[in-house]
Write a protein that holds these residues in place. Structure first.
Motif, short mmCIF file in Angstrom:
data_model
loop_
_atom_site.label_atom_id
_atom_site.label_comp_id
_atom_site.label_asym_id
_atom_site.label_seq_id
_atom_site.Cartn_x
_atom_site.Cartn_y
_atom_site.Cartn_z
N GLY A 190 0.78 -1.23 0.00
CA GLY A 190 0.00 0.00 0.00
C GLY A 190 0.82 1.28 0.00
N THR A 191 2.11 1.20 -0.28
CA THR A 191 2.96 2.37 -0.30
C THR A 191 2.55 3.30 -1.45
OG1 THR A 191 4.77 1.03 0.56
CG2 THR A 191 5.37 3.16 -0.42
N PRO A 192 2.09 4.51 -1.15
CA PRO A 192 1.59 5.40 -2.20
C PRO A 192 2.60 5.67 -3.31
CG PRO A 192 1.06 6.28 -0.04
CD PRO A 192 1.96 5.11 0.18
N GLU A 193 3.86 5.89 -2.94
CA GLU A 193 4.89 6.18 -3.94
C GLU A 193 5.10 5.00 -4.88
OE1 GLU A 193 5.35 8.74 -0.43
OE2 GLU A 193 5.28 6.57 -0.63
N ALA A 194 5.02 3.80 -4.37
CA ALA A 194 5.18 2.61 -5.21
C ALA A 194 4.00 2.45 -6.15
CB ALA A 194 5.35 1.36 -4.34
N LEU A 195 2.81 2.72 -5.65
CA LEU A 195 1.62 2.66 -6.51
C LEU A 195 1.75 3.68 -7.64
CD1 LEU A 195 -1.00 2.42 -3.64
CD2 LEU A 195 -0.52 0.61 -5.32
N TYR A 196 2.20 4.86 -7.30
CA TYR A 196 2.39 5.92 -8.29
C TYR A 196 3.46 5.51 -9.30
CZ TYR A 196 3.41 10.45 -10.35
OH TYR A 196 3.61 11.47 -11.24
N ASP A 197 4.57 5.00 -8.80
CA ASP A 197 5.65 4.56 -9.70
C ASP A 197 5.16 3.51 -10.69
OD1 ASP A 197 7.39 6.28 -8.42
OD2 ASP A 197 8.42 4.70 -7.27
N LEU A 198 4.35 2.57 -10.22
CA LEU A 198 3.81 1.56 -11.13
C LEU A 198 2.90 2.19 -12.17
CD1 LEU A 198 3.19 -1.43 -8.72
CD2 LEU A 198 4.87 -1.29 -10.57
N GLY A 199 2.13 3.18 -11.76
CA GLY A 199 1.32 3.91 -12.73
C GLY A 199 2.19 4.51 -13.82
N LEU A 200 3.30 5.14 -13.41
CA LEU A 200 4.22 5.73 -14.38
C LEU A 200 4.80 4.66 -15.30
CD1 LEU A 200 6.21 8.31 -12.22
CD2 LEU A 200 4.51 8.80 -13.99
N LEU A 201 5.27 3.57 -14.71
CA LEU A 201 5.89 2.51 -15.51
C LEU A 201 4.92 1.95 -16.55
CD1 LEU A 201 7.90 0.61 -12.74
CD2 LEU A 201 8.78 2.24 -14.44
N TYR A 202 3.69 1.68 -16.13
CA TYR A 202 2.70 1.15 -17.07
C TYR A 202 2.28 2.19 -18.11
CZ TYR A 202 2.04 -3.41 -14.95
OH TYR A 202 2.22 -4.71 -14.52
N SER A 203 2.27 3.46 -17.73
CA SER A 203 1.82 4.49 -18.67
C SER A 203 2.80 4.68 -19.82
CB SER A 203 1.57 5.82 -17.96
OG SER A 203 2.77 6.40 -17.52
N ILE A 204 4.09 4.46 -19.55
CA ILE A 204 5.08 4.65 -20.61
C ILE A 204 5.70 3.34 -21.10
CG2 ILE A 204 5.63 6.99 -19.87
CD1 ILE A 204 8.16 5.88 -18.54
N GLY A 205 5.35 2.22 -20.46
CA GLY A 205 5.91 0.94 -20.88
C GLY A 205 7.37 0.80 -20.52
N GLN A 206 7.74 1.27 -19.35
CA GLN A 206 9.12 1.18 -18.88
C GLN A 206 9.27 0.01 -17.92
OE1 GLN A 206 11.56 3.38 -19.95
NE2 GLN A 206 13.07 2.14 -18.88
N GLY A 207 9.94 -1.05 -18.38
CA GLY A 207 10.14 -2.23 -17.54
C GLY A 207 8.97 -3.19 -17.53
N VAL A 208 7.84 -2.74 -18.06
CA VAL A 208 6.62 -3.55 -18.18
C VAL A 208 5.99 -3.22 -19.54
CG1 VAL A 208 6.13 -3.65 -15.69
CG2 VAL A 208 5.20 -1.77 -17.07
N GLU A 209 5.07 -4.05 -19.97
CA GLU A 209 4.37 -3.73 -21.20
C GLU A 209 3.45 -2.54 -20.97
OE1 GLU A 209 1.38 -5.92 -24.36
OE2 GLU A 209 2.78 -7.14 -23.19
N GLN A 210 3.45 -1.58 -21.88
CA GLN A 210 2.60 -0.39 -21.74
C GLN A 210 1.15 -0.82 -21.65
OE1 GLN A 210 0.19 1.39 -23.70
NE2 GLN A 210 0.24 3.06 -22.24
N ASN A 211 0.42 -0.27 -20.66
CA ASN A 211 -0.96 -0.69 -20.43
C ASN A 211 -1.68 0.45 -19.69
OD1 ASN A 211 -3.32 -1.79 -19.23
ND2 ASN A 211 -2.46 -3.85 -19.41
N ASN A 212 -2.53 1.17 -20.43
CA ASN A 212 -3.23 2.31 -19.83
C ASN A 212 -4.20 1.89 -18.73
OD1 ASN A 212 -1.92 4.25 -21.34
ND2 ASN A 212 -3.47 4.28 -22.95
N VAL A 213 -4.79 0.71 -18.85
CA VAL A 213 -5.72 0.25 -17.81
C VAL A 213 -4.98 0.04 -16.50
CG1 VAL A 213 -7.32 -1.59 -17.13
CG2 VAL A 213 -7.35 -0.73 -19.49
N GLU A 214 -3.83 -0.63 -16.57
CA GLU A 214 -3.02 -0.83 -15.36
C GLU A 214 -2.51 0.51 -14.83
OE1 GLU A 214 -2.22 -3.48 -13.43
OE2 GLU A 214 -3.40 -4.87 -14.63
N ALA A 215 -2.07 1.39 -15.72
CA ALA A 215 -1.58 2.71 -15.30
C ALA A 215 -2.68 3.47 -14.56
CB ALA A 215 -1.11 3.50 -16.51
#
Length: 89
Positions: A19-44
């Motif tokens: 539940g760490t807010p910064e980690a949740l936010y970071d995952l949103g960023l990663l999914y939004s740009i496809g950095q380290g994960v497949e780009q996925n707007n729904v996940e972002a």
């Protein structure tokens, strides 16, 4: 898929699961740009939504930006996924 250390992504997922807010936010960023994960707007959107719920104001802005590229059905799916995540974390 972007070039990013896989252990960083795993660490962010682990912190997000706690539940760490910064980690949740970071995952949103990663999914939004496809950095380290497949780009996925729904996940972002889901992760930005969760980060926003946990108090990250910047996540609200990024969630809105991602939503501009999503259909209503995709946004509804992201919201459903966020509710399911909240019910299990």
């Amino acid at each position: 898929m972007g070039q990013l250390n896989h252990s960083y992504v795993k660490e962010r997922i682990s912190a997000a699961d706690e539940g760490t807010p910064e980690a949740l936010y970071d995952l949103g960023l990663l999914y939004s740009i496809g950095q380290g994960v497949e780009q996925n707007n729904v996940e972002a959107h889901k992760y930005f939504n969760l980060a926003s719920i946990r108090g990250m104001k910047s996540a609200q802005i990024d969630r809105a930006e991602v939503a501009e590229y999503m259909t209503a059905a995709e946004i509804a799916m992201a919201q459903k996924m966020a509710r399911e995540w909240l019910s299990t974390h």
